[in-house]
Design an enzyme around this catalytic site. Sequence first.
Site, PDB file in Angstrom:
ATOM      1  N   GLU A 199      -3.343   0.033   8.257  1.00  0.00           N
ATOM      2  CA  GLU A 199      -2.141   0.436   8.991  1.00  0.00           C
ATOM      3  C   GLU A 199      -2.259  -0.086  10.409  1.00  0.00           C
ATOM      4  OE1 GLU A 199      -1.101   4.627   9.150  1.00  0.00           O
ATOM      5  OE2 GLU A 199      -1.479   4.852   7.005  1.00  0.00           O
TER       6      GLU A 199
ATOM      7  N   HIS B  87      -2.461  10.999   0.594  1.00  0.00           N
ATOM      8  CA  HIS B  87      -1.906  10.813   1.938  1.00  0.00           C
ATOM      9  C   HIS B  87      -1.213  12.123   2.298  1.00  0.00           C
ATOM     10  CE1 HIS B  87      -0.579   7.477   4.921  1.00  0.00           C
ATOM     11  NE2 HIS B  87      -0.242   8.625   5.470  1.00  0.00           N
TER      12      HIS B  87
ATOM     13  N   GLU C  51      -7.077   8.678   6.136  1.00  0.00           N
ATOM     14  CA  GLU C  51      -7.312   9.374   7.402  1.00  0.00           C
ATOM     15  C   GLU C  51      -7.767  10.836   7.254  1.00  0.00           C
ATOM     16  OE1 GLU C  51      -3.853   8.906   9.879  1.00  0.00           O
ATOM     17  OE2 GLU C  51      -4.094   6.744   9.996  1.00  0.00           O
TER      18      GLU C  51
ATOM     19  N   TYR D 281      -3.992   2.156  15.936  1.00  0.00           N
ATOM     20  CA  TYR D 281      -2.757   2.201  16.719  1.00  0.00           C
ATOM     21  C   TYR D 281      -3.006   2.038  18.208  1.00  0.00           C
ATOM     22  CZ  TYR D 281      -0.371   3.527  12.487  1.00  0.00           C
ATOM     23  OH  TYR D 281       0.145   3.495  11.216  1.00  0.00           O
TER      24      TYR D 281
ATOM     25  N   ARG E 297       0.866  -1.188   0.000  1.00  0.00           N
ATOM     26  CA  ARG E 297       0.000   0.000   0.000  1.00  0.00           C
ATOM     27  C   ARG E 297       0.901   1.236   0.000  1.00  0.00           C
ATOM     28  NH1 ARG E 297      -2.092   3.106   4.680  1.00  0.00           N
ATOM     29  NH2 ARG E 297      -3.814   4.366   3.918  1.00  0.00           N
TER      30      ARG E 297
ATOM     31  N   ASN F  11      -7.234   2.052  10.054  1.00  0.00           N
ATOM     32  CA  ASN F  11      -5.914   2.219  10.653  1.00  0.00           C
ATOM     33  C   ASN F  11      -6.085   2.254  12.161  1.00  0.00           C
ATOM     34  OD1 ASN F  11      -5.048   2.493   8.051  1.00  0.00           O
ATOM     35  ND2 ASN F  11      -4.430   4.638   8.236  1.00  0.00           N
TER      36      ASN F  11
HETATM   37  C1  FCB Z   1      -0.971   7.405  10.576  1.00  0.00           C
HETATM   38  C2  FCB Z   1      -0.528   7.913   9.231  1.00  0.00           C
HETATM   39  C3  FCB Z   1       0.829   7.419   8.808  1.00  0.00           C
HETATM   40  C4  FCB Z   1       1.784   7.367   9.966  1.00  0.00           C
HETATM   41  C5  FCB Z   1       1.177   6.597  11.106  1.00  0.00           C
HETATM   42  C6  FCB Z   1       2.100   6.439  12.284  1.00  0.00           C
HETATM   43  O1  FCB Z   1      -1.835   8.320  11.153  1.00  0.00           O
HETATM   44  O2  FCB Z   1      -1.448   7.548   8.241  1.00  0.00           O
HETATM   45  O3  FCB Z   1       1.289   8.233   7.772  1.00  0.00           O
HETATM   46  O4  FCB Z   1       2.114   8.652  10.325  1.00  0.00           O
HETATM   47  O5  FCB Z   1       0.014   7.234  11.531  1.00  0.00           O
END
Ligand code: FCB
Length: 453
Positions: free
Chosen positions: A359, A123, A168, A301, A79, A299
């Site tokens: 992500e 992006h 995002e 985290y 990607r 995405n």
């Molecule tokens: C996301 C972004 C990516 C990177 C990660 C850690 O928000 O899409 O570009 O910065 O976080």
Amino acid sequence: MADPSERFPSDFVWGAATSSYQIEGAVDADGRGPSIWDDFCKVPGAISDGSDGAVACDHYHRMPEDVGLMAELGLQAYRFSVAWPRVLPQGRGPVNGPGLDFYDRLVDRLLAADIAPWITLYHWDLPSALQAEGGWVSRSTAEAFADYARVVAERLGDRVRHWTTHNEPWCASALGHLEGVHAPGIKSQHAHVASGHHLLLSHGLAVPVIRAAVPDARVGITLNLVPAEPASSSEADRDATERFDGWFNRWYLDPLRGRGYPNDMLARYRAERYIDDWSFIRPGDMETIAAPTDFLGVNYYTRAIIRSHTVPEALNGAPTVVAEGTPTDMGWEVYPDGLRQLLERVHRDYGPWPLYVTENGAAYATGPDADGRIADHARTAYLEGHIAACQAALRAGVPLKGYFAWSLMDNFEWAHGYEKRFGLVWVDYATQQRTPKDSALWYRDVIARGGLP
Ligand code: FCB
């Protein structure tokens, strides 16, 4: 408990992700125009280490070597994002052939290595020329985006099947236009809501354009979603959590699924006179935004634990409580079960919708030891926990179709510059040498086996 060594579905896609400004460098090469990130990096104090993406991983010049690395890891999909200012240096108008040629070569290399190219059209590197006309606060940028999508889809659509309009939009809108910590560095409530609307509108305008150019295209969008829970059972904390969820998650999910903006959030904004002029939302826009898509990219985290007193005054500050446990170098809690919860929730509230984790990853600084080996155990543990969470979601019936690690290699982490390393592959920025970390070798084995050890 199910067996963790259980296999994923045989058609599950394993990949890794990057983005143009974070890895390409070569900002002046072959007619590329400036982007808002080139401009933002020049603002004193904007980037914590004072760096920029001018060279980054020099991927633009090292692309064949980088595709070779992907092949060594056995990636099934890659990607990446296309830099709009390489293709259309002025944002619209004349196409810059050499810029588009770069992506043509990349796609061919990937296919030759049996790696499926997954394109993201935006992006965050908006051409500066469009920012000069108002950028995402202006409706004309949404129209320009649809034209840009057509140019790229017509050129690459004979070989690329998976198309993502945006990465995002929350970040582009809230970090870029409200908090001002990302390009274009604006701090305005009006710009926040208007840019978010035009980002979504541009997505809706681009979907049919891509479909017209690429008959077998699978078209989607990627959102960063954050499951939120209240810090206590108090009414105030619960209300603040509802608001955070509305602001971060539902504001994007609801309109994409044809429900318009969430009524509770509209009521809050109206009651507070958050903005005065809503005329940028025109009749028909919500129908455009709701264009049917083939998948949603998620995405993930970390999660958020919300405490009320930060809302609404600092709604957009950091309304979270720091959780227990050792966070990643970003200060983010490691909370794999949040991914399972999130995938199940999106499926329950917004499905049916094929989902991909587009992500997921962690920043840890671990570098080469005396033997040159990079023993990044914490990253491996992070990935393992989250891949297990994907497995749990699948078991619960979520139509999860793939997983992309962030990121293939260390890169320019926006306002954090090069200080945060998310890569599976170590990049020595002085020599541009790449070295797969232990986590990369572990991930290679996961892919080969089609599941966790
Ligand atoms: C996301 C972004 C990516 C990177 C990660 C850690 O928000 O899409 O570009 O910065 O976080």
